[in-house]
Design an enzyme around this catalytic site. Structure first.
Site, PDB file in Angstrom:
ATOM      1  CE  LYS A 170     -11.041   0.724   0.567  1.00 29.30           C
ATOM      2  NZ  LYS A 170     -11.233   2.027   1.213  1.00 29.30           N
ATOM      3  N   GLY A 201     -15.872   2.028   1.990  1.00 29.77           N
ATOM      4  CA  GLY A 201     -15.784   1.290   3.244  1.00 29.77           C
ATOM      5  C   GLY A 201     -14.399   1.369   3.841  1.00 29.77           C
ATOM      6  N   GLY A 203     -10.768  -0.057   4.718  1.00 26.54           N
ATOM      7  CA  GLY A 203      -9.814  -0.943   4.066  1.00 26.54           C
ATOM      8  C   GLY A 203      -9.650  -2.305   4.728  1.00 26.54           C
ATOM      9  N   PRO A 204      -9.242  -2.323   6.004  1.00 23.88           N
ATOM     10  CG  PRO A 204      -7.938  -1.890   7.862  1.00 23.88           C
ATOM     11  CD  PRO A 204      -8.797  -1.208   6.843  1.00 23.88           C
ATOM     12  N   GLY A 207     -11.119  -4.976   2.501  1.00 31.74           N
ATOM     13  CA  GLY A 207      -9.935  -5.272   1.675  1.00 31.74           C
ATOM     14  C   GLY A 207      -9.758  -6.762   1.408  1.00 31.74           C
ATOM     15  CD  GLU A 245       2.387   2.035  -8.918  1.00 33.90           C
ATOM     16  OE1 GLU A 245       3.422   2.559  -8.445  1.00 33.90           O
ATOM     17  OE2 GLU A 245       2.340   1.557 -10.058  1.00 33.90           O
ATOM     18  CB  CYS A 279       3.711   8.155  -3.135  1.00 38.58           C
ATOM     19  SG  CYS A 279       3.056   8.409  -4.765  1.00 38.58           S
ATOM     20  CD  GLU A 379       5.609   7.441   2.064  1.00 38.13           C
ATOM     21  OE1 GLU A 379       4.901   6.566   2.582  1.00 38.13           O
ATOM     22  OE2 GLU A 379       5.600   7.705   0.852  1.00 38.13           O
TER      23      GLU A 379
HETATM   24  P1  NAD Z   1      -3.355   3.071   3.477  1.00 35.32           P
HETATM   25  O1  NAD Z   1      -2.582   1.928   2.998  1.00 35.32           O
HETATM   26  O2  NAD Z   1      -3.765   3.104   4.895  1.00 35.32           O
HETATM   27  O3  NAD Z   1      -4.736   3.196   2.660  1.00 35.32           O
HETATM   28  C1  NAD Z   1      -4.790   3.190   1.254  1.00 35.32           C
HETATM   29  C2  NAD Z   1      -6.029   2.465   0.804  1.00 35.32           C
HETATM   30  O4  NAD Z   1      -5.942   1.109   1.200  1.00 35.32           O
HETATM   31  C3  NAD Z   1      -7.308   2.987   1.438  1.00 35.32           C
HETATM   32  O5  NAD Z   1      -8.353   2.893   0.490  1.00 35.32           O
HETATM   33  C4  NAD Z   1      -7.558   2.018   2.579  1.00 35.32           C
HETATM   34  O6  NAD Z   1      -8.903   1.897   2.927  1.00 35.32           O
HETATM   35  C5  NAD Z   1      -7.053   0.730   1.953  1.00 35.32           C
HETATM   36  N1  NAD Z   1      -6.609  -0.277   2.908  1.00 35.32           N
HETATM   37  C6  NAD Z   1      -6.070  -0.093   4.145  1.00 35.32           C
HETATM   38  N2  NAD Z   1      -5.779  -1.282   4.687  1.00 35.32           N
HETATM   39  C7  NAD Z   1      -6.138  -2.229   3.787  1.00 35.32           C
HETATM   40  C8  NAD Z   1      -6.091  -3.642   3.765  1.00 35.32           C
HETATM   41  N3  NAD Z   1      -5.603  -4.316   4.790  1.00 35.32           N
HETATM   42  N4  NAD Z   1      -6.535  -4.295   2.667  1.00 35.32           N
HETATM   43  C9  NAD Z   1      -7.014  -3.607   1.621  1.00 35.32           C
HETATM   44  N5  NAD Z   1      -7.104  -2.267   1.587  1.00 35.32           N
HETATM   45  C10 NAD Z   1      -6.658  -1.590   2.654  1.00 35.32           C
HETATM   46  O7  NAD Z   1      -2.509   4.297   3.047  1.00 35.32           O
HETATM   47  P2  NAD Z   1      -2.806   5.816   3.267  1.00 35.32           P
HETATM   48  O8  NAD Z   1      -2.224   6.204   4.566  1.00 35.32           O
HETATM   49  O9  NAD Z   1      -4.237   6.108   3.016  1.00 35.32           O
HETATM   50  O10 NAD Z   1      -1.961   6.434   2.029  1.00 35.32           O
HETATM   51  C11 NAD Z   1      -0.696   6.886   2.168  1.00 35.32           C
HETATM   52  C12 NAD Z   1       0.295   5.882   1.604  1.00 35.32           C
HETATM   53  O11 NAD Z   1       0.067   5.636   0.240  1.00 35.32           O
HETATM   54  C13 NAD Z   1       1.699   6.427   1.668  1.00 35.32           C
HETATM   55  O12 NAD Z   1       2.566   5.428   2.151  1.00 35.32           O
HETATM   56  C14 NAD Z   1       2.031   6.753   0.222  1.00 35.32           C
HETATM   57  O13 NAD Z   1       3.364   6.753  -0.137  1.00 35.32           O
HETATM   58  C15 NAD Z   1       1.266   5.729  -0.510  1.00 35.32           C
HETATM   59  N6  NAD Z   1       1.014   6.187  -1.873  1.00 35.32           N
HETATM   60  C16 NAD Z   1       1.705   5.621  -2.892  1.00 35.32           C
HETATM   61  C17 NAD Z   1       1.497   6.033  -4.208  1.00 35.32           C
HETATM   62  C18 NAD Z   1       2.214   5.377  -5.351  1.00 35.32           C
HETATM   63  O14 NAD Z   1       1.773   5.535  -6.471  1.00 35.32           O
HETATM   64  N7  NAD Z   1       3.285   4.665  -5.115  1.00 35.32           N
HETATM   65  C19 NAD Z   1       0.577   7.042  -4.463  1.00 35.32           C
HETATM   66  C20 NAD Z   1      -0.102   7.606  -3.408  1.00 35.32           C
HETATM   67  C21 NAD Z   1       0.116   7.167  -2.096  1.00 35.32           C
END
Ligand code: NAD
Length: 473
Positions: A170, A201, A203-204, A207, A245, A279, A379
């Site tokens: 996803k 789709g 996430g929340p 997910g 991650e 990140c 962050e």
């Molecule tokens: P986010 O957590 O909102 O979304 C990331 C993904 O998770 C999306 O696909 C989203 O649809 C999904 N998602 C959101 N809520 C969910 C839930 N409750 N259950 C399951 N899936 C869910 O994050 P973002 O704002 O899109 O991304 C930025 C964040 O990602 C930053 O904090 C960044 O540091 C982190 N990041 C970390 C790494 C790493 O490798 N450590 C790499 C890239 C980004």
């Protein structure tokens, strides 16, 4: 404009169960650039069923066969290189000049890296009366963010497939298109149906099914700490493995005898890459107090070199942020830095001159930052660098480790001999010394709230593997 109407499930382009769609905006124009279906739980269950049905046969394929398929996928990615670049330009706002190097070359190499590691699955280890072997963990849900959309997908998908797992992927709502290209690639190379499945789709909404469904054996998640925690909660009742991650607030420690010019350049360019949406960006620069002014001046000059502009223009080095929400968040952080008394060296809250549309932001440098300010603790995920002064090296290490995160870190010292003992004391999954570059052999992942898994390297394969010990053999 790309409109995708179907998911890729069980080797077919499947119509969604509902009518709802997700709109994707081009961050440079704020205009619609694509739309994709919005999956329901029913769609996800269909994809998980396909992955579960495909698992026994795929897990039993030879490493040679999996190697050949992953190498074929890498060749196809190379052939469709320009398309893979284009989707990063239009949906993420990544400048065309750097997109190939930052977003596409690595994933192609990563696919080949894990193709070769498929053979590790056939190696057994024999100790006194014990045979240790490895098996694929099973059906994996791969949930990705928007900031390095292809790289994040391949960092999960390539080791999962090499191990013999089947997957449901996803992508993030903002950047779904590269996943569709990958589905077409897998279709064209004859990956067996059900091994790779794609849903798009919110996430929340989906997910919880992706993390908690009984068919799922493992969830690999990259994204925010809040969503990562939610994934872990949903996976917990089923005792599923979760690889997270998450975010970071990584420090660069510059010592008194370091080449200050080289160290500051490294840090500013690192933070500005991908418009700061990285990140493991080195967003806290720690410098000896007596060099603070010089470091701040240099950082400001280097930040001014950035050419902010249309990502499609070949001279642009910094595109917009990915979304209005991201821009509002970053502007809010810059505002809080000003209110907390940090010194603004370059950039600020106003949009760069000449941009009335698009989520553009100025490359921003703050000096005189204290590590207890919000801009040093949270962050930001935008092109904002915090420069923090220290008095002793001991204090520098303390400040570097005084964070909820622990994804990456760096040291710039006189030489490797001075840098290494400092690197060993930093509490982070990675430490780059003397400007070292990314390596696929270096496992990537966090300490503390930055996560609990590893991607890349042999460790990245082990996330998708169960270890079996047979005793008495
Ligand atoms: P986010 O957590 O909102 O979304 C990331 C993904 O998770 C999306 O696909 C989203 O649809 C999904 N998602 C959101 N809520 C969910 C839930 N409750 N259950 C399951 N899936 C869910 O994050 P973002 O704002 O899109 O991304 C930025 C964040 O990602 C930053 O904090 C960044 O540091 C982190 N990041 C970390 C790494 C790493 O490798 N450590 C790499 C890239 C980004």
């Amino acid at each position: 404009m790309q409109h995708r109407d179907r998911f890729y499930i069980n080797g077919q382009w499947e119509a969604p169960s509902g009518e709802e769609r997700l709109e994707v905006l081009n961050p440079a124009t704020e205009g619609l650039c694509a739309s994709v279906p919005r999956a329901s739980s029913e769609d996800v269950e269909k994809a998980l069923s396909a992955a579960q049905a495909a698992l026994p046969a795929w897990a039993a394929t030879s490493a040679q066969r999996r190697y050949e398929l992953l190498m074929a996928a890498a060749d196809e990615m190379q052939r469709r290189y320009d398309e893979l670049c284009d989707v990063h330009v239009t949906t993420l706002g990544s400048p065309i000049q750097t997109t190939g190097a930052i977003h596409v070359d690595g994933p192609i190499e990563g696919m080949r890296y894990y193709a070769e590691r498929a053979f590790k699955m056939e190696q057994t280890e024999r100790k006194e009366g014990v045979v240790i072997s490895h098996e694929p963990i099973g059906v994996c849900s791969l949930i990705n963010p928007w900031n390095y959309p292809l790289s994040q997908l391949i960092g999960k998908l390539a080791p999962a497939l090499a191990a013999g797992c089947t997957v449901v992927a996803k992508p993030a709502e903002q950047t779904p298109l590269q996943d569709f290209i990958m589905a077409e690639i897998f279709d064209s190379i004859g990956l067996p149906p059900g091994v790779f499945n794609l849903v798009t789709g919110v996430g929340p909404e989906i997910g919880p099914v992706m993390a908690g469904h009984p068919y799922v054996d493992m969830v690999s998640f990259t994204g925010s700490t809040t969503a990562g925690a939610n994934v872990a909660e949903n996976a917990a009742p089923g005792i599923k493995r979760v690889c997270q991650e998450l975010g970071g607030k990584s420090p660069l420690v510059i010592t008194e005898e370091a080449d200050l010019n080289a160290a500051v350049r490294l840090c500013v360019e690192n933070v500005m890459a991908n418009t700061g949406q990285t990140c493991d960006a080195l967003t806290r620069m720690l410098v000896p107090r007596k060099q603070l002014q010089q470091a701040a001046k240099l950082a400001g000059e280097i930040a001014k070199e950035q050419i902010v502009g249309d990502p499609g223009d070949s001279s642009t080095t910094m595109g917009p942020l990915v979304s209005r929400r991201q821009k509002d968040l970053v502007v809010g952080f810059i505002q809080s830095g000003l209110e907390d008394g940090a010194t603004l060296i370059e950039g600020g809250v106003e949009a760069p001159e000449g941009f009335s549309k698009g989520y553009y932001i100025r490359p921003t440098i703050f000096s005189d930052v204290r590590n207890d300010m919000k801009i040093a603790r949270e962050e930001i995920f935008g092109p904002v660098l915090c420069i923090i002064a220290y008095d002793t090296l001991e204090e520098a290490i303390e400040i570097a480790n005084d964070t909820a995160y622990g994804l990456s870190s760096a040291v710039y010292a006189r030489d490797v001999d001075e840098a290494l003992p400092i690197a060993r004391r930093l509490k982070a999954g990675q430490c780059y010394i003397q400007g070292a570059e990314f390596s696929f052999d270096a496992p990537f992942g966090g300490y503390k709230q930055s996560g609990n898994g590893r991607e890349w390297g042999d460790e990245g394969l082990l996330e998708y593997v169960e270890t079996k010990a047979i005793l008495g053999a």
